[in-house]
Every structure is written in C-alpha cells, then in structure tokens.
Design an enzyme around this catalytic site. Structure first.
Site, PDB file in Angstrom:
ATOM      1  N   LYS A  25      -7.443  -3.173  -3.110  1.00 21.56           N
ATOM      2  CA  LYS A  25      -7.702  -4.338  -2.031  1.00 21.56           C
ATOM      3  C   LYS A  25      -8.470  -4.026  -0.900  1.00 21.56           C
ATOM      4  CE  LYS A  25      -3.015  -4.781  -1.069  1.00 21.56           C
ATOM      5  NZ  LYS A  25      -2.738  -3.408  -2.102  1.00 21.56           N
ATOM      6  N   ARG A  70       2.852 -11.042   1.455  1.00 24.52           N
ATOM      7  CA  ARG A  70       3.567 -10.270   0.450  1.00 24.52           C
ATOM      8  C   ARG A  70       4.845 -10.794  -0.018  1.00 24.52           C
ATOM      9  NH1 ARG A  70       1.703  -3.994   0.482  1.00 24.52           N
ATOM     10  NH2 ARG A  70       0.109  -4.527   1.976  1.00 24.52           N
ATOM     11  N   ARG A 122      -5.760   9.575  -3.956  1.00 22.66           N
ATOM     12  CA  ARG A 122      -6.699   8.896  -2.805  1.00 22.66           C
ATOM     13  C   ARG A 122      -6.630   9.934  -1.705  1.00 22.66           C
ATOM     14  NH1 ARG A 122      -4.928   3.333  -0.423  1.00 22.66           N
ATOM     15  NH2 ARG A 122      -2.756   4.029  -0.339  1.00 22.66           N
ATOM     16  N   ARG A 151      -2.710   9.921   2.538  1.00 23.83           N
ATOM     17  CA  ARG A 151      -1.612   9.054   3.475  1.00 23.83           C
ATOM     18  C   ARG A 151      -0.256   9.338   3.325  1.00 23.83           C
ATOM     19  NH1 ARG A 151      -3.072   2.482   2.649  1.00 23.83           N
ATOM     20  NH2 ARG A 151      -0.993   2.555   2.219  1.00 23.83           N
ATOM     21  N   ARG A 164       6.878   1.696  -3.576  1.00 25.59           N
ATOM     22  CA  ARG A 164       6.029   0.662  -3.211  1.00 25.59           C
ATOM     23  C   ARG A 164       5.734  -0.070  -4.649  1.00 25.59           C
ATOM     24  NH1 ARG A 164       1.594   4.476  -1.273  1.00 25.59           N
ATOM     25  NH2 ARG A 164       0.222   2.745  -1.095  1.00 25.59           N
TER      26      ARG A 164
HETATM   27  P1  AP5 Z   1      -7.450   1.026  -2.247  1.00 21.97           P
HETATM   28  O1  AP5 Z   1      -8.626   0.197  -2.267  1.00 21.97           O
HETATM   29  O2  AP5 Z   1      -7.176   1.921  -0.995  1.00 21.97           O
HETATM   30  O3  AP5 Z   1      -6.029   0.079  -2.617  1.00 21.97           O
HETATM   31  P2  AP5 Z   1      -5.084  -0.867  -2.003  1.00 21.97           P
HETATM   32  O4  AP5 Z   1      -5.065  -1.882  -2.732  1.00 21.97           O
HETATM   33  O5  AP5 Z   1      -5.569  -1.186  -0.643  1.00 21.97           O
HETATM   34  O6  AP5 Z   1      -3.992   0.021  -1.605  1.00 21.97           O
HETATM   35  P3  AP5 Z   1      -2.833   0.533  -0.662  1.00 21.97           P
HETATM   36  O7  AP5 Z   1      -2.367   1.608  -1.018  1.00 21.97           O
HETATM   37  O8  AP5 Z   1      -3.673   0.369   0.699  1.00 21.97           O
HETATM   38  O9  AP5 Z   1      -2.305  -0.762  -0.645  1.00 21.97           O
HETATM   39  P4  AP5 Z   1      -0.710  -0.909  -0.057  1.00 21.97           P
HETATM   40  O10 AP5 Z   1      -0.169  -2.580  -0.151  1.00 21.97           O
HETATM   41  O11 AP5 Z   1       0.364  -0.041  -0.642  1.00 21.97           O
HETATM   42  O12 AP5 Z   1      -0.794  -0.201   1.351  1.00 21.97           O
HETATM   43  P5  AP5 Z   1      -1.035  -0.926   2.812  1.00 21.97           P
HETATM   44  O13 AP5 Z   1      -1.878  -0.213   3.511  1.00 21.97           O
HETATM   45  O14 AP5 Z   1      -1.561  -2.450   2.619  1.00 21.97           O
HETATM   46  O15 AP5 Z   1      -7.789   1.951  -3.551  1.00 21.97           O
HETATM   47  C1  AP5 Z   1      -6.933   2.970  -4.132  1.00 21.97           C
HETATM   48  C2  AP5 Z   1      -7.350   4.064  -4.527  1.00 21.97           C
HETATM   49  O16 AP5 Z   1      -7.971   3.853  -5.736  1.00 21.97           O
HETATM   50  C3  AP5 Z   1      -8.455   4.703  -3.619  1.00 21.97           C
HETATM   51  O17 AP5 Z   1      -8.388   6.081  -3.836  1.00 21.97           O
HETATM   52  C4  AP5 Z   1      -9.974   4.169  -4.195  1.00 21.97           C
HETATM   53  O18 AP5 Z   1     -10.848   4.944  -4.026  1.00 21.97           O
HETATM   54  C5  AP5 Z   1      -9.183   3.928  -5.722  1.00 21.97           C
HETATM   55  N1  AP5 Z   1     -10.102   2.756  -6.395  1.00 21.97           N
HETATM   56  C6  AP5 Z   1     -10.070   1.328  -5.587  1.00 21.97           C
HETATM   57  N2  AP5 Z   1     -10.598   0.639  -6.772  1.00 21.97           N
HETATM   58  C7  AP5 Z   1     -11.008   1.299  -7.700  1.00 21.97           C
HETATM   59  C8  AP5 Z   1     -11.476   0.926  -9.070  1.00 21.97           C
HETATM   60  N3  AP5 Z   1     -11.811  -0.139  -9.225  1.00 21.97           N
HETATM   61  N4  AP5 Z   1     -11.576   2.148  -9.677  1.00 21.97           N
HETATM   62  C9  AP5 Z   1     -11.237   3.378  -9.653  1.00 21.97           C
HETATM   63  N5  AP5 Z   1     -10.514   3.644  -8.478  1.00 21.97           N
HETATM   64  C10 AP5 Z   1     -10.665   2.921  -7.451  1.00 21.97           C
HETATM   65  O19 AP5 Z   1       0.444  -1.248   3.233  1.00 21.97           O
HETATM   66  C11 AP5 Z   1       1.215  -0.058   3.724  1.00 21.97           C
HETATM   67  C12 AP5 Z   1       2.607  -0.526   4.240  1.00 21.97           C
HETATM   68  O20 AP5 Z   1       2.553  -1.235   5.144  1.00 21.97           O
HETATM   69  C13 AP5 Z   1       3.335  -1.014   3.274  1.00 21.97           C
HETATM   70  O21 AP5 Z   1       4.308  -0.152   2.277  1.00 21.97           O
HETATM   71  C14 AP5 Z   1       4.401  -1.578   4.089  1.00 21.97           C
HETATM   72  O22 AP5 Z   1       5.328  -0.850   4.752  1.00 21.97           O
HETATM   73  C15 AP5 Z   1       3.579  -2.000   5.376  1.00 21.97           C
HETATM   74  N6  AP5 Z   1       3.082  -3.459   5.166  1.00 21.97           N
HETATM   75  C16 AP5 Z   1       1.701  -3.954   5.023  1.00 21.97           C
HETATM   76  N7  AP5 Z   1       1.458  -5.096   4.665  1.00 21.97           N
HETATM   77  C17 AP5 Z   1       2.826  -5.515   4.960  1.00 21.97           C
HETATM   78  C18 AP5 Z   1       3.041  -6.948   4.678  1.00 21.97           C
HETATM   79  N8  AP5 Z   1       2.381  -8.082   4.490  1.00 21.97           N
HETATM   80  N9  AP5 Z   1       4.611  -7.127   4.929  1.00 21.97           N
HETATM   81  C19 AP5 Z   1       5.356  -5.972   5.284  1.00 21.97           C
HETATM   82  N10 AP5 Z   1       5.081  -4.737   5.170  1.00 21.97           N
HETATM   83  C20 AP5 Z   1       3.630  -4.585   5.226  1.00 21.97           C
HETATM   84 MG    MG Z   2      -5.188  -0.865   1.266  1.00 23.28          MG
END
Ligand code: AP5
Ligand code: MG
Length: 212
Positions: A17, A88, A127, A160, A171
């Site tokens: 994402k 979500r 990552r 992270r 997760r």
């Molecule tokens: P990356 O692009 O970083 O993936 P991402 O989908 O953004 O993954 P996140 O870990 O950020 O998602 P998340 O939902 O767990 O965390 P968030 O910060 O939103 O890519 C991942 C890796 O893969 C990288 O190393 C990249 O280089 C590689 N990559 C990417 N695309 C690739 C490809 N096509 N091919 C190969 N490699 C690739 O949320 C964190 C926390 O915040 C949650 O756990 C929760 O506690 C809280 N939170 C956030 N949003 C909410 C909500 N709506 N409600 C409640 N709590 C929330």
């Molecule tokens: Mg992210």
C-alpha cells in the site's frame, strides 16, 4: 486519471500500500493519507494520542475506531487523496461515509492489493525504513545503494517495531478477520478493483494506473 481522484488503497500488511501510494500521489500531485504513518508520528512525538495508540500498534492490533476516525476527519478535504490503510473495518467504512457525506465527497475507487501470507512474511521481515524520512526499502527486492543508509536523505535504516515474526503473524490474522465485511460493503457500491499485489512493484503500478 483525474487529479482530484479519491482512492482507498486496501490490502494486507506488506501488500505494498505504502509503496504504491507514494508513487501514485507523486504522479497525480495529490496527498497520501497514511494512517499508520500518522499514528507512528504521534507515537514518536509522545502526544496523548500517541501514548494511547502505542500499545495496540506494537502488538499488531487495530487502534479503536473512534480514535482513528478523528484523525481521518482532520486530514480529509475536497482535494484528491489516497487513503492508505483506512478504512480497515466495516465500522470504519461507515464512519468514513459519514465524514465524506458531510463534505459532499465521493470515493472513486476501492483498490485491493491481493497477496498471500508467504509474500507478506517475506516482505515485512526484510523491510527497512528510514528513521529520518520514512522512505521504505526491502533487503532483497528494493535494497538501498549503501546498506543501512537511506538513498534519499542519508538517514539510518531501521526495522519497524511491528515487523517481527510474532507481530507480523498477528497483523495477518487481524487483517483476515476484518476484511470480508469491508470488501462486501464496497463491492455493493461497485467501486472495487482487485490487483495482483504479488507482482513486481512497477507491474502493480501499471495495473493500478490502467484500472484508474
Ligand atoms: P509496503 O509498501 O511498506 O507495504 P504496506 O502495505 O504499506 O505494509 P504495512 O506494513 O505498512 O501495512 P500495515 O497495514 O500493517 O501497517 P500500517 O502502517 O498501515 O511494502 C512492504 C515491503 O515490501 C517493503 O519492504 C517494500 O519495499 C516491499 N514491497 C512493496 N511492494 C513490493 C512488490 N510489488 N514486490 C516486492 N516487494 C515489494 O499500520 C500499522 C498499525 O497502525 C496497524 O497495525 C494498527 O495498529 C494501526 N492502524 C493503521 N491503520 C489503522 C486503522 N485503519 N484502524 C486501526 N488501526 C490502524
Ligand atoms: Mg504502509
């Protein structure tokens, strides 16, 4: 693609994402609203919100809906945007509809990045993120030029806190519990586009641009 497009980018942890949203936001000149990034910043600054959400995030649990809805309301306006990581849950989707309704805003697309558990584990365990500017890398797929150093700003690359195996699995589990009703909600509105998120980053972007 129009430059005031409003997109929700949805997918499992590690589905890409953030990676896609950064590129798309740059190309279109619209803002990326990443709830995870906003919350991590609050934790870093030790604000009252940060202190409230820290424990949930470190355990890989969702932060309570009412806290996150407030953050979203503060960040949304009539300009184009990409929502990365919100909504979500079905409750969050309903809350978002209410917020958007107040400002007469419509969502154009709910984009799903489809991935499997193996991909998620592989991506998140390797990552690295820049401590200073937040740029995202992967030890194998998207390595920095110099190991441990950010290409963009020279900052230190770190893992992270929630990217350890135990929390990654949690997760993934949380994601799978919440995603079905949410998908059904947007499917009914006819706004869902599903993409194969396992493909190479540029191929995913190409598909995304084509759909939009
Ligand atoms: P990356 O692009 O970083 O993936 P991402 O989908 O953004 O993954 P996140 O870990 O950020 O998602 P998340 O939902 O767990 O965390 P968030 O910060 O939103 O890519 C991942 C890796 O893969 C990288 O190393 C990249 O280089 C590689 N990559 C990417 N695309 C690739 C490809 N096509 N091919 C190969 N490699 C690739 O949320 C964190 C926390 O915040 C949650 O756990 C929760 O506690 C809280 N939170 C956030 N949003 C909410 C909500 N709506 N409600 C409640 N709590 C929330
Ligand atoms: Mg992210």
């Amino acid at each position: 693609m129009k430059d005031d497009i409003k997109i929700i980018l949805f997918g499992a942890p590690g589905s890409g994402k953030g990676t896609q949203a950064v590129v798309l936001a740059q190309r279109l000149g619209i803002k990326r609203i990443s709830l995870g990034d906003i919350l991590r910043d609050e934790v870093k600054k030790q604000t009252s919100l940060g202190l409230e959400v820290k424990g949930y995030m470190e355990k890989g649990l969702l932060v309570p809906d009412e806290l996150v809805s407030r953050v979203i309301e503060e960040n949304i306006d009539r300009q184009g945007f990409i929502l990365d990581g919100y909504p979500r849950t079905l409750n969050q989707a309903k809350a978002l509809d209410e917020i958007l309704g107040k400002h007469s805003i419509d969502i154009d697309a709910f984009v799903v990045l489809d991935v499997d558990e193996e991909t998620v584990i592989n991506r998140l365990s390797k990552r690295r993120v820049c401590k200073a500017c937040g740029a995202v890398y992967h030890l194998i797929n998207m390595p920095s030029k110099v190991e441990g150093v950010c290409d963009v700003c020279g900052g230190e690359l770190i893992q992270r806190k929630d990217d350890n195996m135990e929390v990654i699995k949690k997760r993934w589990e949380v994601f799978n519990k919440e995603n079905k009703p949410l998908l059904d909600f947007y499917q009914e509105k006819g706004k869902v586009f599903s993409l194969d998120g396992r493909k190479d980053k540029d191929e995913v972007f190409e598909q995304l641009a084509k759909e939009l």
